[in-house]
Design an enzyme around this catalytic site. Structure first.
Site, PDB file in Angstrom:
ATOM      1  N   PHE A 165       2.193  -3.810   2.256  1.00 55.47           N
ATOM      2  CA  PHE A 165       2.015  -5.163   2.794  1.00 55.47           C
ATOM      3  C   PHE A 165       2.636  -5.313   4.180  1.00 55.47           C
ATOM      4  CE2 PHE A 165       3.920  -9.655   2.476  1.00 55.47           C
ATOM      5  CZ  PHE A 165       2.863 -10.226   3.162  1.00 55.47           C
ATOM      6  N   ASN A 175       2.666   7.190  -0.474  1.00 56.47           N
ATOM      7  CA  ASN A 175       2.150   7.798  -1.710  1.00 56.47           C
ATOM      8  C   ASN A 175       1.127   6.906  -2.407  1.00 56.47           C
ATOM      9  OD1 ASN A 175       3.685   5.772  -2.882  1.00 56.47           O
ATOM     10  ND2 ASN A 175       5.121   7.156  -3.924  1.00 56.47           N
ATOM     11  N   ASN A 177       1.809   1.608  -4.596  1.00 56.94           N
ATOM     12  CA  ASN A 177       1.539   0.173  -4.694  1.00 56.94           C
ATOM     13  C   ASN A 177       0.702  -0.290  -3.506  1.00 56.94           C
ATOM     14  OD1 ASN A 177       1.767  -2.333  -6.053  1.00 56.94           O
ATOM     15  ND2 ASN A 177       3.396  -2.976  -4.641  1.00 56.94           N
ATOM     16  N   LEU A 211       8.183  10.618  -0.428  1.00 59.85           N
ATOM     17  CA  LEU A 211       9.444  11.011   0.194  1.00 59.85           C
ATOM     18  C   LEU A 211      10.334  11.812  -0.746  1.00 59.85           C
ATOM     19  CD1 LEU A 211      10.504   7.855   2.263  1.00 59.85           C
ATOM     20  CD2 LEU A 211       8.942   9.713   2.870  1.00 59.85           C
ATOM     21  N   SER A 261      17.115  -5.765   2.923  1.00 61.93           N
ATOM     22  CA  SER A 261      16.690  -6.986   2.222  1.00 61.93           C
ATOM     23  C   SER A 261      17.833  -7.986   2.152  1.00 61.93           C
ATOM     24  CB  SER A 261      16.244  -6.612   0.803  1.00 61.93           C
ATOM     25  OG  SER A 261      16.076  -7.766   0.010  1.00 61.93           O
ATOM     26  N   TYR A 273      17.487  -3.479  -7.624  1.00 61.42           N
ATOM     27  CA  TYR A 273      16.755  -3.364  -6.361  1.00 61.42           C
ATOM     28  C   TYR A 273      17.680  -3.665  -5.185  1.00 61.42           C
ATOM     29  CZ  TYR A 273      14.079  -5.020  -2.367  1.00 61.42           C
ATOM     30  OH  TYR A 273      13.621  -5.233  -1.099  1.00 61.42           O
ATOM     31  N   LYS A 309      19.277  -1.166  -1.865  1.00 63.91           N
ATOM     32  CA  LYS A 309      19.315  -1.489  -0.440  1.00 63.91           C
ATOM     33  C   LYS A 309      20.750  -1.482   0.081  1.00 63.91           C
ATOM     34  CE  LYS A 309      14.899  -2.161   0.286  1.00 63.91           C
ATOM     35  NZ  LYS A 309      14.124  -1.270   1.180  1.00 63.91           N
TER      36      LYS A 309
END
Length: 479
Positions: free
Chosen positions: A134, A155, A158, A186, A251, A275, A279
């Site tokens: 995105f 890859n 998504n 990666l 993020s 998540y 980060k």
């Protein structure tokens, strides 16, 4: 406060004829808005002194300050010769920056093509990991328009190849010739070896990684394996092949639930979910790597909630499976793919009881990456530094739903659900640092975000895939 625009010195000797002067005036007009001062001086020593004050040969080079000299023996009075001289008489460290302005500025298309040809050997080559995603696709498009060569490695976990093909279409035949794609992961060192051995990169923009808060709580190992291992491998190959400039997609989740608003970059970091912790860990790793080797230049971009789509409606967010973010789920309800929106948390201590986020247009995020990239190229001792990308305004879930209903003319049915583990009550950014040091600020508001989101959704109700190939989940997982 330092003026971060470009300072360009023009020296016009008596032997310059009217054609030369007209060409110089044309270049000055194209650069208008990006320049600090034009020096139409005839005295060489005076010009060198004044340009030196802005970072010329007689003084230290300051941010975005470039003297350009034209000697008496200037070449034939052709536009090609003029632009060639501008590019190649500029200090090497600033050539890519000046060229990117010339290519992306107010020039006519014919002039842009000329400058790309002349400065082709000077164009920077950028690796974009996760570039089919995105934010990646929108950033790649902006990079191409700014005159960079771009290589994507993704890859497609998504994302889909159709998104990259549409970027090529929007960019046009000429610019898309500067785009290359590799299918790779990666975590696979053979994939990285192929990418780095076949290309020479000036910098990396690192997007690749999983990014759903709710999913990370349920599948923490998946997130640690994917996000941490992939990035460590990337650092290894950047080191191996001598590419030590990175813009890292971090993020706002690294802040957790801040005590004070808006969040400044110095706010204590306290990620609340796996998540966010990936980060946070990667930010710490980046700082350690840069501290051990001062040649590294790393910018950490902490952006908040990217939404919307390119104004063409040809590229946008199209998650595979169940949407994990608010806006793609709202749009699926609006086009009839899903029956209702589950809102997780309606009793938060906010005005309307729903969570508050700092939503930002994806094109603003893409432009933020361009600004950060240019900052890396012109700032030698930048170290490892973080910047927030946001609007500086908080919007609740219910407010966002209402704005989308207004933009689309569609009623969004809502189902109220209990709070979800790992979600913060509210968070929004302080953007003063990015505005001051990157020269960047968000241009779009909630209305424009919802307008462009609906434009994408209405033109592509099933995303990049045909209807019969689109997945139809039975429930949602969004906030």
């Amino acid at each position: 406060m330092r003026d971060n625009r470009l300072a360009v010195g023009f020296w016009m000797d008596e032997r310059f004829d009217w054609t030369h002067k007209m060409l110089l005036a044309r270049v000055a007009w194209i650069l208008k808005g990006n320049i600090h001062t034009i020096y139409p001086k005839r005295n060489h020593a005076l010009l060198r002194k004044e340009a030196g004050d802005h970072g010329g040969n007689n003084g230290p080079i300051s941010i975005r300050s470039v003297p350009v000299y034209f000697p008496p023996a200037f070449p034939t009075p052709s536009q090609s010769a003029l632009i060639h001289w501008i590019v190649h008489s500029t200090p090497p460290a600033f050539q890519p920056f000046l060229l990117s302005i010339l290519v992306g500025g107010r020039a006519r298309e014919r002039e842009k093509r000329l400058w790309r040809e002349i400065g082709a050997e000077r164009m920077r080559s950028i690796l974009v990991t996760g570039g089919a995603g995105f934010i990646g696709t929108h950033t790649v498009l902006q990079l191409l328009k700014e005159g960079f060569r771009v290589t994507i490695v993704d890859n497609l976990d998504n994302s889909v190849m159709e998104a990259v093909d549409r970027v090529r279409t929007i960019a046009g035949t000429e610019l898309s010739g500067n785009l290359r794609f590799y299918l790779g992961d990666l975590r696979n060192k053979d994939d990285l070896e192929e990418v780095f051995s076949e290309n020479s990169f000036d910098a990396v923009i690192h997007f690749a990684g999983l990014k759903a808060v709710g999913e990370s709580v349920v599948k923490p190992y998946l997130y640690y394996n994917n996000n941490l291992l992939g990035t460590l491998n990337l650092f290894e190959f950047m080191e191996k092949y001598g590419c030590k400039k990175m813009v890292f997609s971090s993020s706002a989740t690294v802040y957790g639930q801040p005590v004070k608003f808006p969040c400044v970059e110095e706010t204590e970091l306290n990620a609340m979910n796996p998540y966010g912790r990936t980060k946070l860990f990667l930010e710490k790793i980046a700082r350690d790597i840069q501290k051990a080797d001062s040649e590294w230049r790393i910018i950490l971009l902490r952006y908040f909630n990217p939404v919307a789509a390119h104004e063409s409606g040809q590229i946008g967010e199209d998650p595979k499976g169940i949407p994990n973010n608010l806006m793609p789920y709202i749009q699926q309800v609006a086009v009839g793919r899903l029956p209702e929106l589950n809102v997780y948390g309606y009793d938060y201590p906010t005005d309307d009881g729903s969570a508050i986020r700092d939503y930002i247009h994806v094109m603003d995020v893409a432009d933020g990456h361009i600004a950060a990239l240019k900052k890396l190229f012109i700032t030698e001792n930048i170290g490892c530094i973080a910047y927030n990308l946001g609007t500086g305004r908080g919007t609740s879930v219910f407010e966002m739903v209402a704005a989308f209903e207004k933009a689309s003319g569609k009623k969004i049915p809502i189902k109220l659900c209990q709070r979800r583990p790992g979600d913060a009550i509210g968070i929004f950014a302080s953007t003063e640092k990015a505005e001051k040091e990157l020269g960047w600020r968000a241009k779009y508001g909630i209305e424009e975000m919802c307008r462009d989101q609906w434009n994408w959704a209405s033109k592509n109700p099933y995303g990049y895939r045909p209807q019969d190939a689109a997945m139809k989940p039975e429930n949602c997982d969004t906030s």
